[in-house]
Design a protein around this motif. Structure first.
Motif, mmCIF file in Angstrom:
data_model
loop_
_atom_site.group_PDB
_atom_site.id
_atom_site.type_symbol
_atom_site.label_atom_id
_atom_site.label_comp_id
_atom_site.label_asym_id
_atom_site.label_seq_id
_atom_site.Cartn_x
_atom_site.Cartn_y
_atom_site.Cartn_z
ATOM 1 N N ASP A 1 -3.376 45.369 80.599
ATOM 2 C CA ASP A 1 -3.866 44.888 79.188
ATOM 3 C C ASP A 1 -2.547 44.653 78.274
ATOM 4 N N ALA A 2 -1.500 45.365 78.374
ATOM 5 C CA ALA A 2 -0.319 45.293 77.659
ATOM 6 C C ALA A 2 0.200 43.899 77.872
ATOM 7 N N LEU A 3 0.210 43.358 79.357
ATOM 8 C CA LEU A 3 0.655 42.170 79.715
ATOM 9 C C LEU A 3 -0.038 40.978 79.073
ATOM 10 N N ASP B 1 7.752 47.078 77.790
ATOM 11 C CA ASP B 1 7.993 47.261 79.210
ATOM 12 C C ASP B 1 6.846 46.862 80.250
ATOM 13 N N ALA B 2 5.801 47.139 79.784
ATOM 14 C CA ALA B 2 4.755 46.702 80.625
ATOM 15 C C ALA B 2 4.835 44.967 80.650
ATOM 16 N N GLY C 1 5.109 43.194 84.159
ATOM 17 C CA GLY C 1 4.100 42.063 84.487
ATOM 18 C C GLY C 1 4.436 40.774 84.720
ATOM 19 N N ILE C 2 5.457 40.383 83.959
ATOM 20 C CA ILE C 2 5.944 38.976 84.201
ATOM 21 C C ILE C 2 6.830 38.894 85.233
ATOM 22 N N GLU C 3 7.550 39.922 85.562
ATOM 23 C CA GLU C 3 8.292 39.984 86.731
ATOM 24 C C GLU C 3 7.346 40.003 87.841
ATOM 25 N N ALA C 4 6.264 40.748 87.776
ATOM 26 C CA ALA C 4 5.471 40.685 88.984
ATOM 27 C C ALA C 4 4.489 39.252 89.192
ATOM 28 N N ILE C 5 4.303 38.628 88.084
ATOM 29 C CA ILE C 5 3.731 37.574 88.287
ATOM 30 C C ILE C 5 4.762 36.369 88.614
#
Lengths: 152, 152
Positions: free
Chosen positions: A125-127, B125-126, B130-134
């Motif tokens: 959600d935050a993303l 932070d999230a 998240g972007i890192e994960a993507i």
DNA sequence: CATATTAGTGATGATAGTACATTGTTACCT
DNA sequence: AGGTAACAATGTACTATCATCACTAATATG
């Protein structure tokens, strides 16, 4: 090493990977970036005159003639006379091209789901909010720049 | 309307806006995407032979000759003989170009900070995770695709 | 009728890419 | 050594794309 730099670097990397992926998808077809831009515009705006295309894509009418020529030769679009203005020509997506674009959108959706799947559920959600915010801010910045130096 | 589609659409939008911004930055200079790719590679890898450039950028050596010709004419790079191999030529960033690239990186950092500032502090932070994960997942996918159809 | 608009043509130029041939150099192998 | 093969860069030649400007032909519009 600051997180700020990392974020932008990752975004740039993502953007580059996307580009590469898109380019690969059109490998072996006569489609190029400029031509696909025309197709996307037709998807978004529907059948249009070449003049309208030229304005929206911000290129010369001459250039549109060439791009549409290529797309027509490849069977991606059709030219039909304008119902009331006999000077004008309506460019429409061919059925196969419309299908292709839908497929592409479906692929995008699948890829999106895949990518989101890689994100920890608690972060999602935050993303989404964060990317939304970044896109909004970026849009703002680009618009402001455009105002600062309007085209002559 | 699903959030998945929204995420990818936003990412694509962000990537497009970035591109536009970069293109505008090089407006009025002889720099183009292909040439800037060379410059970035030199920043990352340091002085290189043209052959090395060709391999890393995955284009023909002949093409590199042309790109380096243009960059050299613009004063962005210099050609110096290889210290031990008299066939080879070392391409290095000119001091002014190195400075320009540093400035560009600084601009990127500032832009990154600006963009992150638009994100709610609680989401940051999230977002970064998240972007890192993507990015990681996307890298994986591209690598897998590359393996599936290796260049002939 | 005069003028603006729409599309198309012709000519031109810059860029990015390729393939093929050439030249000088290096490295290897007998 | 000496011969040969591989290699680095470039010259030549070619293709394709994308973009521009200047001009023409038809058509609309006021």
């Amino acid at each position: 090493m600051t997180p700020e730099i990392t974020v932008l670097d990752r975004l740039l990397e993502v953007s580059e990977l996307f580009q590469k992926d898109v380019a690969r998808a059109f490998d072996g077809t006569p489609l190029t970036t400029a031509r696909v831009r025309v197709l996307w515009d037709l998807v978004a705006a529907g059948p249009s005159t070449q003049h309208a295309l030229a304005e929206r894509l911000e290129v010369s009418a001459r250039n549109i003639t060439g791009l549409v020529d290529a797309l027509e030769a490849g069977g991606y679009v059709t030219r039909t006379p304008h119902p009331t203005d006999r000077r004008a020509i309506i460019v429409s997506l061919a059925a196969s091209a419309r299908q292709m674009m839908q497929q592409m959108q479906a692929d995008h959706a699948a890829l999106s789901a895949d990518l989101l799947g890689a994100v920890a559920p608690a972060d999602r959600d935050a993303l989404v909010r964060g990317i939304e915010a970044i896109a909004g801010r970026l849009r703002e910045l680009v618009a402001a720049e455009g105002e600062a130096s309007p085209r002559p």
